[in-house]
Design a protein around this motif. Structure first.
Motif, PDB file in Angstrom:
ATOM      1  N   ILE A  72       9.818  10.468  -6.948  1.00  0.00           N
ATOM      2  CA  ILE A  72       8.446  10.866  -6.637  1.00  0.00           C
ATOM      3  C   ILE A  72       7.449   9.855  -7.195  1.00  0.00           C
ATOM      4  O   ILE A  72       6.490   9.463  -6.521  1.00  0.00           O
ATOM      5  CB  ILE A  72       8.143  12.276  -7.203  1.00  0.00           C
ATOM      6  N   VAL A  73       7.685   9.425  -8.443  1.00  0.00           N
ATOM      7  CA  VAL A  73       6.774   8.471  -9.075  1.00  0.00           C
ATOM      8  C   VAL A  73       6.727   7.164  -8.294  1.00  0.00           C
ATOM      9  O   VAL A  73       5.675   6.527  -8.189  1.00  0.00           O
ATOM     10  CB  VAL A  73       7.200   8.220 -10.543  1.00  0.00           C
ATOM     11  N   LYS A  74       7.862   6.767  -7.714  1.00  0.00           N
ATOM     12  CA  LYS A  74       7.898   5.520  -6.950  1.00  0.00           C
ATOM     13  C   LYS A  74       7.093   5.591  -5.658  1.00  0.00           C
ATOM     14  O   LYS A  74       6.829   4.556  -5.033  1.00  0.00           O
ATOM     15  CB  LYS A  74       9.353   5.152  -6.624  1.00  0.00           C
ATOM     16  N   LEU A  75       6.706   6.811  -5.262  1.00  0.00           N
ATOM     17  CA  LEU A  75       5.920   6.955  -4.033  1.00  0.00           C
ATOM     18  C   LEU A  75       4.542   6.309  -4.163  1.00  0.00           C
ATOM     19  O   LEU A  75       3.859   6.093  -3.161  1.00  0.00           O
ATOM     20  CB  LEU A  75       5.760   8.435  -3.678  1.00  0.00           C
ATOM     21  N   THR A  76       4.118   6.037  -5.394  1.00  0.00           N
ATOM     22  CA  THR A  76       2.813   5.401  -5.594  1.00  0.00           C
ATOM     23  C   THR A  76       2.881   3.879  -5.470  1.00  0.00           C
ATOM     24  O   THR A  76       1.846   3.213  -5.512  1.00  0.00           O
ATOM     25  CB  THR A  76       2.258   5.761  -6.987  1.00  0.00           C
TER      26      THR A  76
END
Length: 248
Positions: A72-76
């Motif tokens: 999820i964090v990599k979605l940024t």
């Protein structure tokens, strides 16, 4: 288990938990408004079940997303650029969700302004397909809000147990408040238009966020609270005029 016991003895963890619960509940208001309007279009006997199933599945989905926080964090992370402006998967999810909300709110506003377009055949045929469609739309929109709220939660605390508890409490509050809010909206038709206007504003805000324009959430909720207060005053005035007319 040891981590949970350690967190339970840490005052800062409790502060983070309370803050996160409040944030999740406030962000859930958007979902509740959408769910209320969506399920109120179903036959009366299906409404409660649709709300419970939709919100329960949303809880499962949020917990599943919490299990993939690293992803999820990599979605940024920026994926591509347009005219020098980078876009990430999170941005694209927010834009897609915003466009969906704007389309849905605009469509519902049009139906409320011109209700003659509704025909009995459509209403009859939507009893079964409409139930599945409502569940699907609830999950679709919750996915958008879940990604946004989880990324925000990661910025507030690194502890997964705190996030899980906050999500469970917030969704439980949504589950308890969904039917009373939906009944209130149904009994006060003017509230429907106000709620749709809120959804339209929230959709526009999601698009702006996805395009890189940060809109402080406090301004949005302050505007919603002020508009709701004005509508409550209008409702009180209408009720008093009605009672006065009945006396005469």
């Amino acid at each position: 288990m040891q981590e949970i016991l350690t967190l339970a003895q840490d005052p800062t963890a409790w502060v983070a938990l309370i803050t996160l619960i409040v944030m999740e509940v406030v962000l859930g208001i958007d979902n509740l408004i959408f769910i209320s309007i969506l399920t109120n279009k179903l036959p009366a006997q299906h409404r409660v079940a649709a709300r419970r199933i939709g919100i329960s599945l949303a809880l499962i989905m949020r917990l599943a997303l919490l299990g993939t926080i690293a992803w999820i964090v990599k979605l940024t992370t920026p994926v591509f650029e347009v005219f020098g402006h980078p876009f990430s998967w999170k941005d694209m999810i927010l834009i897609a969700g915003g466009l969906f909300l704007v389309w849905k709110a605009t469509k519902e506003i049009h139906h409320n302004v011109d209700p003659t377009e509704h025909n009995e055949d459509f209403i009859a045929s939507s009893a079964t397909s409409g139930f599945a469609s409502a569940i699907g739309q609830i999950l679709l929109l919750d996915l958008v809000f879940s990604v946004d709220s989880i990324i925000t939660a990661v910025g507030m605390t690194p502890h997964l147990p705190i996030m899980v508890v906050a999500v469970v409490v917030a969704v439980t509050v949504m589950l308890l408040a969904a039917t009373p809010l939906a009944n209130f909206i149904e009994k006060n038709p003017t509230i429907v238009m106000l709620a749709l206007a809120f959804l339209l504003m929230i959709g526009t805000t999601l698009i702006a966020e996805g395009m890189g324009f940060h809109v402080p959430k406090g301004y949005i909720y302050a505007a919603m609270a002020f508009s709701a207060l004005v509508e409550v005053l209008n409702m009180l005035a209408r009720n008093r005029r009605q009672r006065a007319a009945e006396k005469h």
